[in-house]
Design an enzyme around this catalytic site. Structure first.
Site, PDB file in Angstrom:
ATOM      1  N   ASN A 160       0.868  -1.184   0.000  1.00 58.07           N
ATOM      2  CA  ASN A 160       0.000   0.000   0.000  1.00 58.07           C
ATOM      3  C   ASN A 160       0.895   1.220   0.000  1.00 58.07           C
ATOM      4  O   ASN A 160       1.384   1.658   1.047  1.00 58.07           O
ATOM      5  CB  ASN A 160      -0.908  -0.019   1.229  1.00 58.07           C
ATOM      6  CG  ASN A 160      -1.904  -1.146   1.155  1.00 58.07           C
ATOM      7  OD1 ASN A 160      -2.873  -1.084   0.390  1.00 58.07           O
ATOM      8  ND2 ASN A 160      -1.642  -2.210   1.900  1.00 58.07           N
ATOM      9  N   GLU A 161       1.096   1.752  -1.186  1.00 66.61           N
ATOM     10  CA  GLU A 161       2.013   2.868  -1.365  1.00 66.61           C
ATOM     11  C   GLU A 161       1.325   4.169  -0.966  1.00 66.61           C
ATOM     12  O   GLU A 161       0.103   4.194  -0.767  1.00 66.61           O
ATOM     13  CB  GLU A 161       2.448   2.941  -2.840  1.00 66.61           C
ATOM     14  CG  GLU A 161       3.210   1.716  -3.323  1.00 66.61           C
ATOM     15  CD  GLU A 161       4.632   1.608  -2.758  1.00 66.61           C
ATOM     16  OE1 GLU A 161       4.965   2.305  -1.792  1.00 66.61           O
ATOM     17  OE2 GLU A 161       5.408   0.790  -3.300  1.00 66.61           O
ATOM     18  N   PRO A 162       2.089   5.271  -0.856  1.00 71.01           N
ATOM     19  CA  PRO A 162       1.483   6.559  -0.524  1.00 71.01           C
ATOM     20  C   PRO A 162       0.247   6.814  -1.390  1.00 71.01           C
ATOM     21  O   PRO A 162       0.281   6.592  -2.597  1.00 71.01           O
ATOM     22  CB  PRO A 162       2.595   7.560  -0.830  1.00 71.01           C
ATOM     23  CG  PRO A 162       3.846   6.775  -0.572  1.00 71.01           C
ATOM     24  CD  PRO A 162       3.543   5.368  -0.999  1.00 71.01           C
TER      25      PRO A 162
END
Ligand code: F6R
Length: 638
Positions: A160-162
């Site tokens: 879950n990236e920025p």
């Protein structure tokens, strides 16, 4: 005494700082074992959420040990992994499915039908349905009892990236460019890193009944501080864990180093103002207030939580002078000590002179990047210097470089007589056989050739730095030769090799790097090997006269207050250092980029040395072209 709650006032997540990753994982593994056994006694299952990467490796090793030595059975366990690269088959060397088999599943009695890892082969059009089914399977198993997490340098959890939403579910995501760069070494080049992954969502993770995030090494420290002390926001997905009712972070000292209670304890609790703490705080105050040390006023101390220091030891003028002198005394052009000089205020002792000096380099080029200028000075000042390369560094050589070398050998050998041609041909064929998207591991021949390439570069660099030829040693430690990134495992044989070198050379000074790095990284592992070797020799007479200095490669410069010795470089010395770094041609674009635009190793080395000089300048000390900095290491440090 400090109140624990007071010290933690800025932390929105409960954090535990353990002496090392191994110690932290021993505790967590015991907790998991108790959960498994309790449930087994009740005839119930345990559902574990698992992570990959280097972080959980010590946890998995301990769980395997518990299974083998203490009879812990995993028959009542169901596991769900967080994520998988999209496009990789379960056999790909970097697939998370393979990782889990190699690191855990193959060594315990978990039934194959009870482990679940997202499938990287699902066609794009079917991913959505597949992800929903994954979620349903988790729910059908009763939900996750305990979720193990690592954290990425982007603050990602799972993948879950920025920008990932708080209520996101299992889905296909695009990997952040920093995440891809961090994986570049594992995939033997950034171009081979997949662009997409399947990951559990933040919402999925938050539904686990208990969440434990692990982080080791200084590269994680900034993110840990932000995730713990910052407001929850989707730009740093790990901050969203603050909403979870049962979450904790297990850290080693290096990963905890940026927490306020550790970095700036005076901001959260009353502290005992020892001279080193006062120096650290004043250097921090100078950079925060953007004023040279000697221009700090009483009100600056008051405005930045240091009023008690002022009351106890002030006024500001006295404190400023003392700190200024202490910092001034870290500067020396004589890294091996100045012969026949008063050394009471110098970082290194005057005698003996010359000294026997050993410089340990985890991989060829680390020594040039971190202390190339100092190395030259030590030679010029008459010391007897041996550079010891701990690993061959072959994993970090791009295939293209090896192809050039193999072609050269081949052409040369076929135009001459002899058998080198067969080996060179084997290397060419092996590299050509590696598929462009699924690059496998290198053959022994290829690794040997790549290692030799780095030896050649290291020698060229030493020549540039004026180090006499033939004095260097290449240990090619076995943990590296037989290992892969993130999965190295040092043994007694590695330690014995380093201890033998120490006993033979009996140095007065050792320069080393890797303290505080991720223990699974090459430099972190090399430092642990050196530390164990030191344990073996420290009762010997010569050791009492030996000092250990730590240097750092450009990705993490020392802060002013951490420096015990600062060696200034003139413009000409800086140029010489850069030329030496430049000889490591195969590594030019291999380093992780820590400053946008600086892709080349030599650019990074130059920028780091210049920025240290600026740091000293800003404190109000002399303005140098560049500085290389060192910290004195004591056995009990870290
Ligand atoms: C792995 C995962 C990632 C990693 C993170 C840290 O399953 O979900 O979030 O935990 O990228 O990676 P390492 O541990 O290799 O530093």
């Amino acid at each position: 005494m400090k109140s624990n709650i007071e010290a933690r006032q800025r932390e929105r997540i409960y954090t535990e700082v353990h002496p090392s990753a191994v110690v932290a994982c021993r505790g967590l593994a015991a907790e998991i074992a108790t959960l498994i056994r309790t449930r087994a006694a009740e005839g119930r299952n345990v559902v574990l959420g698992l992570a990959t990467g280097s972080t959980p490796v010590p946890l998995y090793r301990e769980l395997i040990r518990l299974h083998r030595e203490e009879g812990l059975s995993f028959r009542n366990v169901i596991t769900f992994n967080l994520d998988e690269y999209h496009g990789l088959t379960p056999e790909h060397p970097e697939s998370y499915s393979r990782f889990m088999r190699e690191q855990l599943f193959n060594h315990i009695d978990l039934p194959a039908s009870q482990s679940n890892v997202p499938d990287g082969r699902v066609p794009r059009g079917e991913v959505f349905a597949w992800c929903r089914a994954y979620e349903q399977k988790i729910a059908a198993a009763g939900g996750i009892d305990l979720q193990v997490l690592g954290i990425g340098r982007t603050g990602h959890i799972g993948f879950n990236e920025p920008g990932s939403a708080r209520d996101s579910r299992t889905r296909l995501v695009t990997l952040d460019s920093l995440t891809r760069r961090d994986a570049a070494r594992d995939f033997l080049g950034e171009a081979n890193v997949p662009r997409y992954a399947i990951t559990m969502g933040v919402g999925t993770i938050l539904e686990a009944r208990k969440v434990v995030l692990l982080a080791w090494g200084e590269a994680k420290a900034r993110m840990i501080a932000q995730a713990t002390e910052g407001r929850p926001n989707e730009t740093i997905p790990a901050t969203l864990l603050q909403d979870h009712p049962d979450v904790r972070f297990l850290l080693d000292p290096a990963a905890a180093a940026e927490l306020t209670r550790i970095k700036h304890p005076w901001l959260v609790t009353p502290v005992e103002w020892t001279p080193p703490l006062a120096r650290r705080a004043i250097a921090w105050l100078s950079s925060t207030a953007k004023r040279p040390v000697l221009k700090l006023l009483d009100e600056h101390y008051g405005e930045h939580g240091m009023a008690d220091l002022l009351t106890e030891q002030g006024p500001a003028y006295n404190l400023n002078i003392r700190a200024f002198n202490e910092i001034q005394h870290t500067i020396t052009g004589w890294p091996g000590g100045k012969p026949n000089a008063d050394d009471s205020h110098r970082p290194e002792r005057a005698s003996p002179h010359p000294k026997r000096v050993v410089v340990f380099s985890p991989e060829p080029s680390d020594e040039m990047l971190g202390m190339g200028g100092t190395l030259t000075r030590l030679i010029e000042q008459g010391h007897s210097v041996t550079v010891v390369y701990l690993t061959s560094g072959n994993l970090a050589v791009p295939d293209e470089e090896a192809m050039v070398a193999a072609d050269l050998v081949l052409e040369f050998a076929t135009s001459q007589a002899g058998g080198a041609a067969t080996a060179a041909r084997r290397v060419r064929d092996a590299i050509a056989a590696k598929q462009s998207t699924a690059k496998g591991q290198d053959t022994a021949d290829t690794r040997r050739l790549k290692g030799l390439l780095r030896r050649g570069e290291a020698r060229a660099a030493l020549r540039n730095a004026a180090v006499p030829s033939g004095t260097e040693r290449f240990l090619d430690l076995a943990f590296y030769e037989n290992g892969r990134y993130r999965q190295f495992r040092a043994t007694e044989a590695d330690v014995a090799q380093v201890a033998a070198v120490l006993r033979e050379l009996k140095p007065h000074q050792i320069f080393a790097t890797g303290a505080g790095q991720d223990p699974a990284s090459v430099s972190g592992m090399c430092f642990d090997v050196l530390r164990s070797a030191i344990q073996q020799v420290k009762t010997e007479g010569w050791w009492q006269d030996c000092r250990v200095w730590l240097y750092r490669t450009p990705d993490k410069a020392w802060a002013a207050h951490e420096i015990d010795m600062a060696v200034p470089l003139s413009p000409a010395q800086l140029t010489q250092k850069i030329q030496a770094v430049y000889q490591h041609k195969s590594q030019r674009s291999q380093m992780p980029v820590f400053e946008p635009g600086l892709h080349e190793a030599w650019q990074q080395a130059e920028a780091a040395a210049r920025s240290l000089a600026k740091t000293y300048d800003a404190l109000g000390l002399a303005e140098y072209e560049a500085i290389e900095a060192f910290q004195r290491w004591h056995d009990d440090a870290r």
